[in-house]
Write an enzyme that holds these catalytic residues in place. Structure first.
Site, mmCIF file in Angstrom:
data_model
loop_
_atom_site.group_PDB
_atom_site.id
_atom_site.type_symbol
_atom_site.label_atom_id
_atom_site.label_comp_id
_atom_site.label_asym_id
_atom_site.label_seq_id
_atom_site.Cartn_x
_atom_site.Cartn_y
_atom_site.Cartn_z
ATOM 1 N N HIS A 141 0.821 -1.216 0.000
ATOM 2 C CA HIS A 141 0.000 0.000 0.000
ATOM 3 C C HIS A 141 0.854 1.264 0.000
ATOM 4 O O HIS A 141 0.495 2.283 0.586
ATOM 5 C CB HIS A 141 -0.956 0.028 1.196
ATOM 6 C CG HIS A 141 -1.934 -1.104 1.225
ATOM 7 N ND1 HIS A 141 -3.139 -1.069 0.549
ATOM 8 C CD2 HIS A 141 -1.884 -2.314 1.838
ATOM 9 C CE1 HIS A 141 -3.785 -2.210 0.745
ATOM 10 N NE2 HIS A 141 -3.038 -2.980 1.520
ATOM 11 N N ASN A 157 -10.069 -3.584 1.222
ATOM 12 C CA ASN A 157 -9.677 -3.516 -0.184
ATOM 13 C C ASN A 157 -10.907 -3.308 -1.050
ATOM 14 O O ASN A 157 -12.042 -3.393 -0.571
ATOM 15 C CB ASN A 157 -8.970 -4.805 -0.620
ATOM 16 C CG ASN A 157 -7.593 -4.961 -0.003
ATOM 17 O OD1 ASN A 157 -6.926 -3.982 0.311
ATOM 18 N ND2 ASN A 157 -7.169 -6.199 0.173
ATOM 19 N N TYR A 216 0.241 -4.734 11.262
ATOM 20 C CA TYR A 216 -0.041 -3.359 10.844
ATOM 21 C C TYR A 216 0.444 -2.348 11.876
ATOM 22 O O TYR A 216 1.031 -1.328 11.532
ATOM 23 C CB TYR A 216 -1.537 -3.196 10.567
ATOM 24 C CG TYR A 216 -1.926 -3.607 9.173
ATOM 25 C CD1 TYR A 216 -1.650 -4.894 8.704
ATOM 26 C CD2 TYR A 216 -2.566 -2.726 8.309
ATOM 27 C CE1 TYR A 216 -2.003 -5.284 7.428
ATOM 28 C CE2 TYR A 216 -2.923 -3.109 7.027
ATOM 29 C CZ TYR A 216 -2.640 -4.387 6.589
ATOM 30 O OH TYR A 216 -2.983 -4.763 5.321
#
Length: 507
Positions: free
Chosen positions: A70, A143, A354
């Site tokens: 990303h 997504n 993350y």
């Protein structure tokens, strides 16, 4: 709606009619920003030119590590308006009242390629929403496509390595490497069917869907759990690109989607998305022929109807891309009371990964950066570290405390209780009810003839670039098991026969 400048703590300078004096980072006026201090007009510069040294040192540190995935993205600000009161199924405050408004920030992105890559590549698109709620931030990280390639986080580094450039050549994404990996993972069949259809190249960020992808738990104030999946549906027409259309755009522009989003918002054409959820109870799981927390599966409407939750409007562009978009940090672990992770194996790994990548990229105090800072009062005894900016109130920085007894836990917001079957053991094994091919076949048959033709052309072309034909045969065996016609058309596109794939078909 709380304006971004208020919600995120930005101070707007009062406009003045006279020229402003340039200053150093510490606020001292700069006398000459055009010429370094030197020994005579033609001599060496001096280390005592503090403004020069500060300017160069700041420039040397302008970049932070780009996201491993990303990396290329665009962002905007707006608001979410709840369409109903969902307090019967979740304690989440921003869903507790019809008409309740919540400020938010969205970052759209491509997934695989680096920051300067074209936005026309065939690639999933990230769709990450940060809600600034009254009970903390909530990140709905997803997504554009509703499923994913793998179902276990232990495979995630390997998958990304396969997509990324070769460690020897550092070339572009290579079908030989990509399909070498996926030919050994039949669970990827569903996602690859999505990706090589025209959905694999959205026309822009405004006209694409968003999906939470994972299943999550909604928990009400009684501790009752409902499993949910999220979907963002644009009020704008959904639009994708054929490979030929994408190639044409890429020949003249590599950032068309970023420019489109910024330009349309600047013109007042504010994009909107309706948020829907599907709901299932745990006792419904055993009735299904797939595992509902398997991220490679959708929940068909026949299984769980979609219910509208609210509407998001993006109405404000960022004023500083680095501060407000590049430093925006998302994690599926950024949750609020009333929303919890499910047992999804991939999600469980992302809860760590993350957060960890943001601490590496921005620092341990990344949540104190304006764009990531909650709008409610933060009271935590986590302290210090790089760029710590929270105000310390008093001497007590621990809990419990007799000296400051009013700082307490709130039992209302305890995590929900999980019940496991008697005799449960720890294992390392595949999930129950893999059912790797059925939904991929359903998807192929749901496409129009044009969409099917484009899928075969896109996927067949990619497979023809693979040098090892064993990999090609194994891949087509997956698609053949999803749908016989699907597989036969790919065999024809790659000049192979059914006999070539028989040994790779699961008995």
């Amino acid at each position: 709606m709380l304006k971004k400048s208020i919600a995120l703590g930005f101070v707007l300078a009062t406009s003045v009619s006279f020229a402003q004096t340039l200053t150093t980072n510490s606020g001292a006026p700069v006398g000459d920003n055009q010429n370094s201090k030197t020994i005579g007009n033609n001599g060496q510069i001096l280390l005592e030119d503090i403004h020069l040294i500060e300017k160069l040192a700041a420039f040397d540190r302008e970049r932070i590590p780009e996201r491993v995935v990303h990396a290329r993205g665009a962002g905007a600000f707006g608001e979410f308006v709840a369409s109903a009161d969902f307090s019967d199924v979740t304690m989440a405050d921003f869903l507790s009242q019809a008409g309740k408004k919540t400020p938010l920030m969205v970052r759209f992105s491509t997934v695989t390629h680096q920051q300067g890559s074209p936005e026309t590549y065939r690639d999933p698109r990230g769709f990450a929403v940060k809600f600034y709620t009254q009970e903390g931030n909530y990140d709905l990280v997803g997504n554009n496509l509703p499923v994913f390639f793998i179902r276990d986080a232990i495979k995630f580094p390997d998958m990304v390595h396969a997509f990324k450039p070769s460690p020897i050549m550092n070339n572009a994404s290579d079908p030989n490497r990509v399909f070498d990996f996926f030919s050994n993972l039949p669970e990827s069949t569903h996602m690859l069917t999505w990706l090589f259809s025209d959905y694999g190249i959205p026309a822009n960020y405004r006209q694409m869907e968003g999906n939470g992808v994972h299943a999550y738990k909604w928990v009400n104030d009684k501790g009752e759990v409902t499993y949910v999946k999220y979907k963002w549906v644009p009020q704008q027409e959904i639009k994708n690109l054929t490979q030929e259309e994408a190639n044409k755009i890429q020949s003249t522009a590599i950032e068309h989607a970023t420019v489109d989003l910024y330009t349309e918002i600047a013109k007042g054409n504010f994009p909107k998305w309706d948020l829907y959820v599907q709901m299932l109870k745990r006792e419904d799981f055993d009735k299904l022929d797939f595992n509902p927390v398997d991220v490679t599966k959708i929940w068909p409407e026949t299984v769980a109807k979609s219910v509208k939750v609210g509407t998001m409007t993006l109405n404000e562009n960022a004023t500083n891309y680095f501060q407000q978009v590049e430093q925006a940090a998302f994690s599926p672990g950024t949750l609020v009371p009333g929303i919890e992770p499910s047992e999804d194996k991939l999600l469980q790994g992302r809860l760590f990964s993350y957060f960890d990548t943001q601490r590496h990229r921005i620092g341990g105090n990344f949540q104190q950066v304006d764009v990531n800072r909650p709008i409610n009062n933060v009271k935590t005894y986590n302290q210090d570290g790089y760029m710590s900016m929270r105000k310390q109130e008093g001497d007590v920085n621990y809990q419990p405390s007799t000296n400051k007894p009013e700082v307490v836990d709130n039992a209302k917001f305890k995590y929900s209780k999980s019940v496991f079957p008697a005799g449960t053991t720890t294992v390392q094994n595949v999930i129950d009810k893999e059912n790797n091919f059925a939904q991929a076949g359903d998807l192929y048959r749901s496409f129009s003839k044009k969409d099917q033709d484009n899928l075969i052309k896109n996927l067949g072309g990619a497979l023809n670039a693979v040098q090892n034909k064993v990999i090609v045969k194994k891949m087509i065996a997956h698609f053949y098991q999803a749908d016989k016609t699907y597989g036969e058309r790919l065999l024809k596109a790659t000049n192979l026969n059914v006999s070539d794939i028989q040994e790779y078909i699961k008995k």
